[in-house]
Motif scaffolding. Sequence first.
Motif, short mmCIF file in Angstrom:
data_model
loop_
_atom_site.label_atom_id
_atom_site.label_comp_id
_atom_site.label_asym_id
_atom_site.label_seq_id
_atom_site.Cartn_x
_atom_site.Cartn_y
_atom_site.Cartn_z
N LYS A 86 0.85 -1.19 0.00
CA LYS A 86 0.00 0.00 0.00
C LYS A 86 0.89 1.25 0.00
O LYS A 86 1.81 1.35 0.81
N ILE A 87 0.60 2.17 -0.91
CA ILE A 87 1.38 3.40 -1.03
C ILE A 87 0.42 4.58 -0.89
O ILE A 87 -0.57 4.66 -1.62
N ARG A 88 0.73 5.49 0.03
CA ARG A 88 -0.17 6.61 0.30
C ARG A 88 0.61 7.92 0.40
O ARG A 88 1.32 8.16 1.37
N PRO A 89 0.49 8.79 -0.62
CA PRO A 89 1.08 10.13 -0.51
C PRO A 89 0.27 10.99 0.45
O PRO A 89 -0.93 10.80 0.61
N ALA A 90 0.93 11.94 1.08
CA ALA A 90 0.25 12.82 2.04
C ALA A 90 0.59 14.28 1.74
O ALA A 90 1.76 14.67 1.77
N ASP A 91 -0.46 15.06 1.44
CA ASP A 91 -0.32 16.51 1.36
C ASP A 91 -0.57 17.10 2.74
O ASP A 91 -1.39 16.59 3.51
N LEU A 92 0.10 18.20 3.05
CA LEU A 92 -0.21 18.94 4.26
C LEU A 92 -1.11 20.11 3.88
O LEU A 92 -0.81 20.85 2.94
N TYR A 93 -2.23 20.26 4.60
CA TYR A 93 -3.10 21.39 4.34
C TYR A 93 -3.82 21.81 5.61
O TYR A 93 -3.90 21.04 6.58
N VAL A 94 -4.32 23.03 5.60
CA VAL A 94 -5.18 23.53 6.67
C VAL A 94 -6.46 24.04 6.01
O VAL A 94 -6.45 24.49 4.87
N SER A 95 -7.56 23.96 6.72
CA SER A 95 -8.84 24.42 6.19
C SER A 95 -8.96 25.94 6.37
O SER A 95 -8.39 26.53 7.29
N THR A 96 -9.72 26.55 5.48
CA THR A 96 -10.03 27.97 5.57
C THR A 96 -11.55 28.14 5.50
O THR A 96 -12.25 27.29 4.95
N GLY A 97 -12.04 29.22 6.07
CA GLY A 97 -13.48 29.48 6.03
C GLY A 97 -14.28 28.60 6.95
O GLY A 97 -15.49 28.41 6.75
N TYR A 98 -13.65 28.06 7.98
CA TYR A 98 -14.33 27.11 8.87
C TYR A 98 -15.06 27.79 10.03
O TYR A 98 -15.80 27.13 10.75
N GLN A 99 -14.85 29.08 10.24
CA GLN A 99 -15.51 29.77 11.35
C GLN A 99 -16.97 30.05 10.95
O GLN A 99 -17.30 31.11 10.44
N GLN A 100 -17.81 29.05 11.18
CA GLN A 100 -19.22 29.13 10.78
C GLN A 100 -20.11 28.67 11.93
O GLN A 100 -19.68 27.88 12.78
N PRO A 101 -21.36 29.11 11.95
CA PRO A 101 -22.29 28.63 12.99
C PRO A 101 -22.68 27.18 12.75
O PRO A 101 -22.77 26.71 11.61
N GLY A 102 -22.87 26.46 13.83
CA GLY A 102 -23.48 25.14 13.76
C GLY A 102 -22.61 23.99 13.31
O GLY A 102 -23.07 22.85 13.27
N ILE A 103 -21.34 24.24 12.98
CA ILE A 103 -20.50 23.16 12.47
C ILE A 103 -19.08 23.31 12.99
O ILE A 103 -18.57 24.43 13.14
N VAL A 104 -18.44 22.18 13.32
CA VAL A 104 -17.08 22.18 13.82
C VAL A 104 -16.30 21.06 13.13
O VAL A 104 -16.84 19.99 12.85
N LEU A 105 -15.02 21.32 12.82
CA LEU A 105 -14.17 20.36 12.11
C LEU A 105 -13.18 19.74 13.08
O LEU A 105 -12.56 20.44 13.89
N VAL A 106 -12.99 18.41 12.95
CA VAL A 106 -12.03 17.70 13.79
C VAL A 106 -11.13 16.84 12.92
O VAL A 106 -11.49 16.43 11.82
#
Length: 394
Positions: free
Chosen positions: A259-279
């Motif tokens: 199994k071969i899995r490349p990994a990009d590093l990223y951060v989310s933008t625009g996540y400061q919203q009502p009613g939803i949270v990212l984990v």
Amino acid sequence: MRYTDIAIIGGGLAGSTAAAMLGRAGVPSVLIDPHQVYPFDFRVEKLGGAVQLERFARTGLAESVLRSSTSDGENWIARFGRLLDKAPSQQFGIMYDALISAIRSEISGPAEFICDKVVEVTTSAERQTLVLASGETISARLVVLANGLNVGLRRMLGIERQITSVCHSISIGFDFVPVGRPAFPFPAMTYFSERPSDRIPYITLFPVGSRIRANLFTYRQADDPWLRAMRHNPVETLNAALPRLRRITGDFDVAGDIKIRPADLYVSTGYQQPGIVLVGDAFATTCPVTGTGTDKVFTDVAQLCNVHVPAWLATDGMGAEKIAAYYDDPLKIACDAWSNAKAFNFRSVSIDSGAYWQAQRWARFLVYFGEGRLRRLRSGRRQAAVTHAMAQTP
């Protein structure tokens, strides 16, 4: 319409852990994932280290889940074909699908699991509406987005990714098999790269049940011909990259799929919203080489479920200003920053050719060598004391 307090989208490590924790806390929750039984996925294959296990313990699930894992007890550290140390180890090998199954078995009422796919999410400062592929509709006070690398729902909500390092690293997983003998001499081993030019930080070998699993990491581009060679001629390619590995392992073979899995590093933008949270990875990824992705998941979910969800549910509304407390959580911020810094530091110390990074590599080698030497001296003294005491016994 089904009503609940918390709707969790994504039943991987972050989502399943959150559902189990909320169920134990008596919070009405639904975990939604299209897989009734989580399929094989080349992700986390071992847990370990005092810090990571302490973070896992804060979820309240560690003791029961780790019963499904394989503990190695001791990890050999080696480089240049030389054994540097036999260190006491707190590593627990477990395949990702088995890990998720063990965590999901801890989900209890009032939390429940729904085998379905979320196709639409509408958010507000009061209640959130989810539409499932089956046509069912769910109304929740809060949505926890824990669907990892899947970006469809996030983009529907205006949440995008900012990539900070394309193909930062590549993980390779396979079974490692002894040739001409029943077992390897080590319970587990971490073997560090012999040359920066090979672009390999290390290979880790560890038990999962009755087999030895190998996780090999490399810093290459996704289209590098070396990966094709590794897939089609793994033993020859690995021996060329780490020529003195066999001095410790003896002859070996590679079994099963690679199994071969490349990994990009990223951060989310625009996540400061009502009613939803990212984990977890839905918020930001980290490099698998460092093993800190699991630390981030456990920190995110433990802070969310132990600290913030109880406070949020105690008052009306679910506005963005309320949810900001999670993103501003000092423990989360510190863990994210530590994980990100370690990703870039580990890459540099593994492959950069500057004098500073060469000195760093030799310093690590000498530290492992010194710790191993000191451990052997202490062990020898204890053994000598035991032998002397036995000789004095009539």
